[in-house]
Write a protein that holds these residues in place. Structure first.
Motif: not given
Length: 183
Positions: A89, A92, A112-113
């Motif tokens: 979190d 990100r 986010p990857s």
């Protein structure tokens, strides 16, 4: 930061043991793990606490794809759990804070990857009363740990991104380039 870390690996079958000593601690270990992946910057080290949660974090973004993540909770190797959810979190959200003044590098929240791709992370969490899922103590279940870690990581990365704008641009451009290439 986190000086003088020593790891001892023992192979009971072959009766062989190897020791690895890192004078500069986790930062050296992170640099060693990242070296083949062509780092974009020197390892960033952070240590802090929120409530009863203490976090030590070293990370380094690299040009080559793939993520390298090693985490511990109270010196137990942990492969999943709330501490890692909090880390993700924070990782990100922080780059989105950094792109407020860089609209040309705005990274969509749903990728986010790409921000994790090429990232090496060494992550240690200490909490007074860990709650484990499963019998192998591999998944941390303390809910408060997720929120504490997320806030610490996001705040620390926001500061780091502001303090090192050239490195921040390099990291964000690299993640955005991989996103665009992927289509």
């Amino acid at each position: 930061m986190f000086p003088r870390v020593t790891y001892r690996l023992r192979d009971a079958v072959l009766q062989r043991e190897e020791r690895y000593r890192f004078e500069q601690g986790l930062g050296d270990y992170c640099a060693r793990l990242s070296a083949p992946a062509l780092p974009l910057h020197a390892p960033w080290c952070f240590e802090g606490h929120r409530g009863t949660t203490r976090v030590r974090l070293v990370l380094q973004w690299c040009q080559e794809p793939g993520s390298r993540l090693v985490s511990w909770v109270n010196l137990h190797r942990a492969h999943a759990g709330t501490h890692l959810e909090g880390l993700l979190d924070g990782l990100r959200l922080a780059p989105h804070d950094a792109t407020e003044s860089r609209p040309h590098l705005r990274i969509p929240l749903y990728i986010p990857s790409e921000l994790l791709n090429g990232l090496t992370v060494l992550f240690e969490v200490s909490i007074p009363q860990p709650i484990w899922d499963g019998s192998l103590k591999g998944d941390l279940a303390n809910e408060e740990c997720e929120f504490d870690v997320a806030e610490l990581v996001q705040a620390w990365l926001r500061q780091r991104f502001e303090a090192e704008p050239v490195v921040t641009e390099r990291i964000l451009e690299h993640a955005l380039g991989r996103y665009i290439t992927r289509g």
